[in-house]
Motif scaffolding. Structure first.
Motif, mmCIF file in Angstrom:
data_model
loop_
_atom_site.group_PDB
_atom_site.id
_atom_site.type_symbol
_atom_site.label_atom_id
_atom_site.label_comp_id
_atom_site.label_asym_id
_atom_site.label_seq_id
_atom_site.Cartn_x
_atom_site.Cartn_y
_atom_site.Cartn_z
ATOM 1 N N THR A 125 0.860 -1.184 0.000
ATOM 2 C CA THR A 125 0.000 0.000 0.000
ATOM 3 C C THR A 125 0.897 1.235 0.000
ATOM 4 O O THR A 125 1.834 1.315 0.798
ATOM 5 C CB THR A 125 -0.865 0.004 1.279
ATOM 6 N N GLU A 126 0.633 2.165 -0.903
ATOM 7 C CA GLU A 126 1.514 3.329 -1.051
ATOM 8 C C GLU A 126 0.790 4.622 -0.686
ATOM 9 O O GLU A 126 -0.366 4.819 -1.059
ATOM 10 C CB GLU A 126 1.986 3.444 -2.501
ATOM 11 N N PHE A 127 1.516 5.498 0.014
ATOM 12 C CA PHE A 127 1.027 6.846 0.318
ATOM 13 C C PHE A 127 2.065 7.821 -0.220
ATOM 14 O O PHE A 127 3.244 7.741 0.148
ATOM 15 C CB PHE A 127 0.886 7.043 1.828
ATOM 16 N N SER A 128 1.649 8.714 -1.082
ATOM 17 C CA SER A 128 2.605 9.643 -1.688
ATOM 18 C C SER A 128 2.162 11.076 -1.394
ATOM 19 O O SER A 128 1.033 11.458 -1.711
ATOM 20 C CB SER A 128 2.650 9.400 -3.202
ATOM 21 N N LEU A 129 3.044 11.834 -0.759
ATOM 22 C CA LEU A 129 2.742 13.238 -0.449
ATOM 23 C C LEU A 129 3.862 14.111 -1.009
ATOM 24 O O LEU A 129 5.008 14.000 -0.585
ATOM 25 C CB LEU A 129 2.622 13.425 1.072
ATOM 26 N N THR A 130 3.516 14.954 -1.970
ATOM 27 C CA THR A 130 4.490 15.890 -2.531
ATOM 28 C C THR A 130 4.156 17.280 -2.002
ATOM 29 O O THR A 130 2.979 17.648 -1.939
ATOM 30 C CB THR A 130 4.429 15.882 -4.072
ATOM 31 N N CYS A 131 5.188 18.034 -1.597
ATOM 32 C CA CYS A 131 4.929 19.370 -1.046
ATOM 33 C C CYS A 131 6.013 20.339 -1.532
ATOM 34 O O CYS A 131 7.040 19.918 -2.064
ATOM 35 C CB CYS A 131 4.931 19.317 0.477
ATOM 36 N N LEU A 132 5.777 21.623 -1.331
ATOM 37 C CA LEU A 132 6.823 22.620 -1.579
ATOM 38 C C LEU A 132 7.937 22.388 -0.560
ATOM 39 O O LEU A 132 7.656 22.103 0.612
ATOM 40 C CB LEU A 132 6.248 24.025 -1.434
ATOM 41 N N GLU A 133 9.192 22.521 -0.984
ATOM 42 C CA GLU A 133 10.298 22.095 -0.110
ATOM 43 C C GLU A 133 10.363 22.880 1.200
ATOM 44 O O GLU A 133 10.804 22.349 2.215
ATOM 45 C CB GLU A 133 11.640 22.168 -0.847
ATOM 46 N N THR A 393 9.480 12.647 -12.716
ATOM 47 C CA THR A 393 9.024 13.482 -11.603
ATOM 48 C C THR A 393 9.517 12.904 -10.280
ATOM 49 O O THR A 393 9.893 11.733 -10.198
ATOM 50 C CB THR A 393 7.484 13.560 -11.554
ATOM 51 N N HIS A 394 9.489 13.725 -9.250
ATOM 52 C CA HIS A 394 9.896 13.272 -7.922
ATOM 53 C C HIS A 394 9.040 12.080 -7.481
ATOM 54 O O HIS A 394 9.555 11.092 -6.954
ATOM 55 C CB HIS A 394 9.732 14.410 -6.908
ATOM 56 N N ALA A 395 7.739 12.185 -7.692
ATOM 57 C CA ALA A 395 6.824 11.127 -7.239
ATOM 58 C C ALA A 395 7.079 9.832 -8.013
ATOM 59 O O ALA A 395 7.074 8.740 -7.433
ATOM 60 C CB ALA A 395 5.382 11.580 -7.410
ATOM 61 N N ASP A 396 7.318 9.933 -9.321
ATOM 62 C CA ASP A 396 7.580 8.729 -10.119
ATOM 63 C C ASP A 396 8.881 8.059 -9.686
ATOM 64 O O ASP A 396 8.978 6.832 -9.634
ATOM 65 C CB ASP A 396 7.666 9.085 -11.610
ATOM 66 N N LYS B 381 1.527 28.160 -6.212
ATOM 67 C CA LYS B 381 2.974 27.983 -6.391
ATOM 68 C C LYS B 381 3.297 26.536 -6.765
ATOM 69 O O LYS B 381 4.144 26.273 -7.618
ATOM 70 C CB LYS B 381 3.710 28.376 -5.102
ATOM 71 N N ARG B 382 2.605 25.602 -6.121
ATOM 72 C CA ARG B 382 2.790 24.182 -6.478
ATOM 73 C C ARG B 382 2.529 23.973 -7.971
ATOM 74 O O ARG B 382 3.325 23.366 -8.682
ATOM 75 C CB ARG B 382 1.815 23.331 -5.657
ATOM 76 N N ASP B 383 1.399 24.487 -8.441
ATOM 77 C CA ASP B 383 1.062 24.310 -9.854
ATOM 78 C C ASP B 383 2.059 25.036 -10.749
ATOM 79 O O ASP B 383 2.413 24.558 -11.829
ATOM 80 C CB ASP B 383 -0.364 24.818 -10.126
ATOM 81 N N TYR B 384 2.508 26.199 -10.296
ATOM 82 C CA TYR B 384 3.437 26.987 -11.117
ATOM 83 C C TYR B 384 4.770 26.251 -11.265
ATOM 84 O O TYR B 384 5.285 26.111 -12.375
ATOM 85 C CB TYR B 384 3.648 28.366 -10.484
ATOM 86 N N VAL B 385 5.340 25.774 -10.150
ATOM 87 C CA VAL B 385 6.648 25.113 -10.255
ATOM 88 C C VAL B 385 6.538 23.774 -10.981
ATOM 89 O O VAL B 385 7.494 23.332 -11.628
ATOM 90 C CB VAL B 385 7.352 24.926 -8.884
ATOM 91 N N ASN B 386 5.369 23.153 -10.917
ATOM 92 C CA ASN B 386 5.205 21.907 -11.669
ATOM 93 C C ASN B 386 5.165 22.151 -13.169
ATOM 94 O O ASN B 386 5.262 21.211 -13.950
ATOM 95 C CB ASN B 386 3.945 21.159 -11.222
ATOM 96 N N ARG B 387 5.053 23.403 -13.569
ATOM 97 C CA ARG B 387 5.111 23.722 -15.001
ATOM 98 C C ARG B 387 6.538 23.600 -15.530
ATOM 99 O O ARG B 387 6.751 23.696 -16.730
ATOM 100 C CB ARG B 387 4.556 25.121 -15.264
ATOM 101 N N TYR B 388 7.514 23.426 -14.655
ATOM 102 C CA TYR B 388 8.856 23.117 -15.156
ATOM 103 C C TYR B 388 9.464 21.922 -14.417
ATOM 104 O O TYR B 388 10.640 21.884 -14.098
ATOM 105 C CB TYR B 388 9.773 24.348 -15.154
ATOM 106 N N ALA B 389 8.617 20.899 -14.183
ATOM 107 C CA ALA B 389 9.077 19.704 -13.469
ATOM 108 C C ALA B 389 9.873 18.758 -14.365
ATOM 109 O O ALA B 389 10.833 18.147 -13.923
ATOM 110 C CB ALA B 389 7.879 18.971 -12.869
ATOM 111 N N THR B 390 9.486 18.609 -15.603
ATOM 112 C CA THR B 390 10.145 17.652 -16.508
ATOM 113 C C THR B 390 10.574 18.378 -17.782
ATOM 114 O O THR B 390 10.236 19.553 -17.978
ATOM 115 C CB THR B 390 9.170 16.526 -16.896
ATOM 116 N N SER B 391 11.264 17.664 -18.653
ATOM 117 C CA SER B 391 11.726 18.329 -19.881
ATOM 118 C C SER B 391 10.543 18.805 -20.731
ATOM 119 O O SER B 391 10.585 19.888 -21.317
ATOM 120 C CB SER B 391 12.634 17.405 -20.689
ATOM 121 N N VAL B 392 9.480 18.018 -20.762
ATOM 122 C CA VAL B 392 8.334 18.456 -21.575
ATOM 123 C C VAL B 392 7.650 19.652 -20.915
ATOM 124 O O VAL B 392 7.221 20.601 -21.594
ATOM 125 C CB VAL B 392 7.346 17.293 -21.852
#
Lengths: 483, 446
Positions: A125-133, A393-396, B381-392
């Motif tokens: 079972t996985e729980f994934s939480l991504t946040c601003l650093e 991505t970080h989560a992947d 801000k989360r959505d904004y920074v995710n706009r440059y998360a990967t190369s695409v």
């Protein structure tokens, strides 16, 4: 020579025309550069005194951090009388804890710029939480409170019991979902994994005590791993994680023994009635050895050749050549005890039997004949190319690392992925196919009840959408199989 | 022939952004470094290095979209987007798609009102092949009766399928026409059956030759690349393509005045039992002074599971709405703020409307708390920074910034514009744009 010079001068004076002249290099597709090395980030780890294992992957460039906590038991550990309980318990975790009410959990996730997901499979079972650093401390405080001190309030249980009801009702009309569900029910007959198949009515039977018991048995630090991906060091991560998770009590976990499921020597042909479907979905599936098997990479290449993409054999045959299907692909999924191979095709109702026969023929050919090198190399090229795209991505990235740990794939699985794919050749695929027969799959046909009479098979087991066998029929005749 | 390298590039402006010192309320990290230059034929090139993984994303975007279609040619831009995979002088039909598939890459294309973007992510050692493919279709797309007929039939089938799947399509069209009176931005970008039928080979060729030119395009490459060599390759494959004629000016909206009369209309829909409504307010275009506050209003109202409307309409025990969507809708130089709601019955639908108007009034009459505003900013801000998360993501971030005309020097501070919005500004902005002049289309069902 002069003539030639004149001619060249004349040509030189002509205006360039894209329709006639072009640079020589445009005529041919260029060769690729050498395959670059795949340099994967280092994974460092630390074990807390309560045996919670922490893995940290340093990744810079994006101001977010992903926390990925895995409980190393899943639906396979639900009681036999309570299939689905592992999933339900996982969903209850975000519905309130000692310091956060259900509404506070959502509020806090938004406040930290967070994104939270839960996923349960047969093994974990996985729980994934991504946040601003900058909000890592709050994120760890929230995650630890949800995991270590969930409140399991009755009102929230009742609310959740209503919620999945809507989801399952909606998904039941999806032929691929219901067909796959029946496939798993039949493949995992009498096996712990069958508990990933459950109905709305079962959800209503879970009691507060069931949830507490499941939680107490399996939500233990010595039965969990935490992967953190982001711009932080192991030292800092270990300090923060210890601070938040050190009260989580270790306890002996009695994990269910997972043997490989029995293979049905006479797999059935099944029909699942789904009213008003215009097309028919065919699902054909069989068991495979687990991901730790020596044949894993060879079977991946085989699957790719057979039906991994829309340039694979199934698609080219059933759609492009015969026009039977809108789409036809094959897939492989892997668990601790076994793997599952299945073909999924959406076909016209007039050609059900013909489509099944073509899929069987393609499976037979690929299982008994050597695949030409060109196809092998194309499949390898796909597998090598798509691997880095899956960990962007970080989560992947966290999820992939957790997967390696949970399935016991070994420390070199990560580093040697490219190398192991590169070593696969036609012979190794051929030998792997001989060791792992795909030739007697369970066949499931999902369609409107009106197609049953003309389906063309001698004996068909008919199931309802609750997965109950309602009758075994012998359709009258083979009608219009091929158009 | 030796290909000229970096210094020969006509205009080369290197724009590098570095992190701004941390601390203070606007603590953040700047977007990634990139460089930009322009070829002699007018093609703008954007390059950014990201060696995290051996992948590269290549996008080619043309400054043309559905707003450039003539009155009876709705769907032409999208038509051409599909035709771009039909092959070119040196590339056979579907070769592009099959190649990407064979090497494990991903590709996509999108047509909007004012732009059409083609992009693919592939293992980085295949960069040259993608430049070859993209330059070939920019230079010499195959347009003939056979592939035009094929796509006419295909797209008409798609329209038929969509109309069967989307019972609210008619209501949506009525709403669009009332909210955006200008045809250029209110007509269906997928076209209509009649308009698709009227498209000829000459129409497609003319559209392609007018707009699919280097001087109307931007090429963006982000990933595991070596900048000098990539610059050389870009020149090799794109510099030789002829510059096109001057691009006709984009149609100017006739309703530049964003004031609209308040209208309420009912559209009957007997194919579904779930009623709903479309509610819209016209707002100023992106990057105007009030736009940043309007974006935060969107987040306060409907972004995140704890946002006001999500709580009031979705999370309640009786679940008033089965679906809530909307927010800011940008169409070239015009914009609107939308609320789109579907419910299980008429009574709940009415209550949804009341809840929305009630929240609008609250935001107009009282200050949002600092805590709630900070939460909205963090979700943004989360959505904004995710706009440059990967190369695409990075590729689309740069490409869209260029196409939207955002000056490069303003890019590093763009996030700050949103994060510095204050509670009084939110209240003031609400009063400015959420008045009685709104469009409301109710969907009445069986």
């Amino acid at each position: 020579m002069k003539t030639l010079l004149c001619l060249l001068s004349f040509l030189f004076l002509l205006p360039p025309s894209p329709s006639s002249a072009q640079e020589r290099f445009r005529r041919q597709q260029p060769y690729p550069d050498p395959l670059p090395a795949l340099s994967l980030p280092d994974i460092v780890n630390y074990t807390l005194s309560n045996k919670l294992r922490l893995f940290v992957v340093r990744k810079e460039g994006l101001p977010v951090i992903n926390l990925h906590l895995t409980i190393l038991t899943g639906e396979g550990a639900s009681p036999d009388s309570r299939p689905g309980l592992a999933t339900f318990t996982a969903n209850m975790v975000s519905r309130g804890s000692q310091n956060f009410s259900a509404s506070n959990v959502e509020e806090t996730i938004d406040s930290i710029g967070g994104h939270f997901t839960t996923r349960t499979n047969p093994d974990y079972t996985e729980f994934s939480l991504t946040c601003l650093e900058e909000n890592l401390d709050q994120a760890l405080a929230l995650l630890s409170d949800m995991i270590v001190r969930p409140s399991f309030i009755r009102r929230e249980i009742e609310e959740l019991q209503r919620t999945p009801f809507y989801d399952l009702t909606r998904r039941r009309v999806d032929p691929e979902f219901s067909g796959q569900k029946l496939l798993y029910q039949l493949l995992f007959r009498d096996h712990a994994y069958q508990k990933i198949v459950y109905n709305d009515s079962m959800i209503q039977t879970y009691s507060l005590s069931d949830i507490h018991t499941y939680y107490d048995n399996f939500y233990r630090p010595n039965n969990a791993i935490l992967v953190i991906t982001g711009n932080l060091s192991l030292d800092r991560a270990a300090l923060n994680v210890s601070h938040n998770f050190n009260t989580w009590e270790e306890r002996t976990v009695a994990k269910p023994h997972l043997s490989a499921p029995e293979i049905d020597s006479t797999p059935p042909i099944c029909f699942l009635a789904s009213p008003r479907l215009k097309d028919v979905t065919i699902i054909m599936g069989a068991l495979l050895p687990p991901k730790t098997s020596q044949d894993y990479f060879s079977m991946q290449v085989l699957n790719q050749v057979l039906g991994g993409t829309y340039i694979s054999r199934l698609f080219m045959n059933l759609r492009e050549s015969k026009s039977y299907a809108y789409r036809a692909y094959s897939h492989m999924q892997f668990y601790q005890a076994c793997g599952v191979f299945y073909v999924q095709a959406q076909v016209r109702p007039e050609v059900i039997k013909a489509s099944v026969e073509e899929i069987q023929r393609e499976i037979h050919v690929i299982s008994t004949q050597r695949i030409p090198n060109e196809e092998i190399e194309t499949a390898k090229s796909y597998l090598l190319g798509q691997f880095p795209l899956q960990i962007q991505t970080h989560a992947d990235l966290s999820s992939r690392i957790a997967n390696i740990q949970t399935l016991g794939l070994g420390s070199d699985h990560w580093d040697k992925y490219y190398e192991r794919i590169m070593l696969i050749d036609s012979r190794s695929v051929y030998e792997a196919a001989r060791r792992n027969s795909l030739q007697t799959p369970i066949i499931i046909i999902v369609g409107d009840g009106s197609v049953l009479e003309s389906i063309g098979f001698e004996k068909v087991d008919v199931y309802n959408t609750n997965g109950e066998l309602t009758q075994s029929v012998t359709p009258k005749r083979n009608k219009g199989d091929r158009q | 022939m030796r290909y000229r390298t970096w210094p020969w590039i006509v205009l080369s402006v290197c724009v590098l952004f570095h992190g701004i010192s941390r601390g203070g309320q606007l603590d953040r990290q700047s977007p990634f470094p990139f460089s930009t230059f322009e070829l002699k034929n007018g093609l703008t090139v954007l390059l950014a290095q990201d060696g995290t993984l051996p992948v590269v994303t290549i996008a080619v975007a043309y400054k043309v979209g559905s707003m450039h279609e003539d009155l009876d040619k709705a769907g032409l831009a999208y038509f051409l987007e599909n035709l771009m995979f039909e092959g070119s002088r040196n590339v056979s039909r579907m070769q592009h798609v099959r190649f990407i598939q064979r090497i494990g890459g991903r590709l996509n294309a999108v047509t909007e009102r004012d732009r059409t973007i083609f992009y693919q992510t592939v293992p980085s050692h295949h960069l040259t092949s993608i430049l070859w493919l993209e330059s070939d279709r920019m230079m010499s797309l195959s347009i003939d009766q056979a592939n035009v007929d094929f796509w006419k039939s295909n797209l008409k089938s798609g329209l038929k399928m969509r109309s069967g799947q989307d019972p609210y399509q008619n209501g949506s069209r009525v709403f669009d026409a009332l909210l955006y009176p200008d045809y250029a931005i209110n007509h269906p970008s997928l076209g209509t059956r009649a308009d698709l039928d009227s498209i000829t080979v000459a129409d497609v060729r003319d559209f392609y030759q007018t707009y699919y030119r280097p001087n109307n395009a931007v090429l963006c490459i982000v990933g595991d690349i070596e900048l000098n060599r990539t610059g050389e390759l870009v020149r090799k494959y794109f510099q030789g393509l002829p510059r096109g004629p001057d691009i006709p000016p984009a149609p100017t909206a006739r309703d530049s005045d964003i004031k609209i009369a308040g209208i309420t209309k009912t559209v009957e829909n007997l194919s579904t039992s779930a009623p709903g409504f479309f509610l819209g307010y016209r707002i100023p275009k992106a990057r105007s002074d009030d736009f940043y506050a309007l974006t935060l209003i969107e987040y306060i109202l409907m972004r995140g599971n704890s946002s006001r409307l999500h709580r009031r309409l979705i999370k309640r025990e009786e679940r008033l709405a089965s679906q809530l969507s909307g927010g800011i809708d940008i169409r070239h130089d015009q914009a609107a703020f939308l609320f789109i709601v579907f419910s299980s019955n008429e009574l709940k639908k009415e209550r949804c409307q009341k809840e929305i108007f009630s929240e609008i009034n609250k935001l107009k009459s009282s200050l949002v708390s600092e805590k709630e505003l900070l939460k909205a900013k963090n979700v943004f801000k989360r959505d904004y920074v995710n706009r440059y998360a990967t190369s695409v993501d990075k590729t689309l971030f740069l490409t869209n910034a260029f196409l939207s005309g955002i000056p490069w020097v303003e890019l590093p501070s763009e996030l700050d514009q949103y994060l510095s919005v204050t509670a009084p500004r939110i209240m003031f902005t609400m009063g400015q744009y959420f008045a009685q002049d709104r469009i409301l289309v109710n969907i009445k069902t069986r």
